[in-house]
Design an enzyme around this catalytic site. Structure first.
Site, PDB file in Angstrom:
ATOM      1  N   ALA A 123       1.127  -0.943  -0.175  1.00  0.00           N
ATOM      2  CA  ALA A 123       0.257   0.335  -0.438  1.00  0.00           C
ATOM      3  C   ALA A 123       0.847   1.252   0.021  1.00  0.00           C
ATOM      4  O   ALA A 123       1.956   0.873   0.607  1.00  0.00           O
ATOM      5  CB  ALA A 123      -1.022   0.197   1.165  1.00  0.00           C
ATOM      6  N   TYR A 153       2.932  -5.284 -10.405  1.00  0.00           N
ATOM      7  CA  TYR A 153       4.147  -6.937 -10.620  1.00  0.00           C
ATOM      8  C   TYR A 153       4.448  -7.558 -11.764  1.00  0.00           C
ATOM      9  O   TYR A 153       5.397  -8.124 -11.833  1.00  0.00           O
ATOM     10  CB  TYR A 153       2.577  -7.534 -10.208  1.00  0.00           C
ATOM     11  CG  TYR A 153       2.380  -7.046  -8.497  1.00  0.00           C
ATOM     12  CD1 TYR A 153       3.076  -6.415  -7.112  1.00  0.00           C
ATOM     13  CD2 TYR A 153       0.514  -7.007  -8.827  1.00  0.00           C
ATOM     14  CE1 TYR A 153       2.611  -5.768  -6.477  1.00  0.00           C
ATOM     15  CE2 TYR A 153       0.348  -6.766  -7.019  1.00  0.00           C
ATOM     16  CZ  TYR A 153       1.209  -6.138  -6.110  1.00  0.00           C
ATOM     17  OH  TYR A 153       0.412  -5.680  -4.985  1.00  0.00           O
ATOM     18  N   ASN A 190      -7.768  -3.846 -10.584  1.00  0.00           N
ATOM     19  CA  ASN A 190      -6.557  -2.689  -9.844  1.00  0.00           C
ATOM     20  C   ASN A 190      -5.135  -2.735 -10.754  1.00  0.00           C
ATOM     21  O   ASN A 190      -4.382  -3.703 -10.498  1.00  0.00           O
ATOM     22  CB  ASN A 190      -6.211  -3.944  -8.186  1.00  0.00           C
ATOM     23  CG  ASN A 190      -4.816  -2.730  -8.060  1.00  0.00           C
ATOM     24  OD1 ASN A 190      -4.564  -2.102  -8.662  1.00  0.00           O
ATOM     25  ND2 ASN A 190      -5.094  -2.307  -6.515  1.00  0.00           N
ATOM     26  N   GLU A 238      -1.730 -11.693  -4.568  1.00  0.00           N
ATOM     27  CA  GLU A 238      -3.044 -12.580  -5.074  1.00  0.00           C
ATOM     28  C   GLU A 238      -3.378 -10.817  -5.369  1.00  0.00           C
ATOM     29  O   GLU A 238      -3.212  -9.614  -4.409  1.00  0.00           O
ATOM     30  CB  GLU A 238      -4.223 -12.848  -4.350  1.00  0.00           C
ATOM     31  CG  GLU A 238      -4.133 -14.501  -4.293  1.00  0.00           C
ATOM     32  CD  GLU A 238      -3.282 -14.869  -3.012  1.00  0.00           C
ATOM     33  OE1 GLU A 238      -3.427 -16.370  -3.050  1.00  0.00           O
ATOM     34  OE2 GLU A 238      -3.083 -13.670  -1.818  1.00  0.00           O
TER      35      GLU A 238
END
Length: 154
Positions: free
Chosen positions: A74, A119, A112, A107
């Site tokens: 985050a 990633y 998103n 996950e």
């Protein structure tokens, strides 16, 4: 890296900042108690980005045998777009490489796109879907994996 930015391990004093970030970033945030328990979890490693004495991003990973399972990533909404997502993922990859972890998994919400792009940039590949994984919205999760190369520290 900027002089006023430090990437370091999570400390007890950081928990309130993490709670704030969780509440701003997630539909179902982790509680203060859950985050405090992670400090005692022998499998867990957490990295934070501290800027001007305030935590602006963090990420957690659990080491299970020779795999790292990313639990949280985050960035405070006021600090997005400044490269902190890259920095915190790089910190996790470095932690895995130093700890002889051979692969990483996570996950991510199917919707998103920003996280998925991040990633993929670091070599995570789609390997499956967990239907209805997120209980708050019944949204599917994409399962992503990355192999850690020897000497891959970033």
């Amino acid at each position: 890296m900027e002089n006023n930015i430090v990437i370091r391990n999570l400390q007890e004093k950081d928990i309130d900042d993490l709670v704030e970030i969780e509440e701003l970033c997630f539909k179902t945030p982790w509680t203060k108690h859950s985050l405090q328990k992670e400090l005692k979890n022998k499998l867990a490693r957490y990295k934070v980005i501290e800027k001007d004495s305030k935590i602006v991003a963090y990420a957690g990973i659990w080491f299970v045998v020779d795999e790292g399972h990313i639990t949280n990533v985050a960035v405070h909404p006021d600090h997005r777009g400044l490269g902190h997502g890259n920095q915190i993922i790089e910190a996790l990859i470095d932690e895995c490489a130093k700890s002889n972890i051979i692969s990483m998994t996570l996950e991510v919400r199917k919707s998103n796109d920003t996280a998925i792009k991040l990633y993929k940039k670091y070599g995570f590949k789609l390997s499956g879907i967990r239907p209805g994984y997120y209980t708050d919205t019944q949204e599917d999760a994409l399962i992503m994996w990355k192999d850690i190369e020897k000497g891959e520290e970033i």
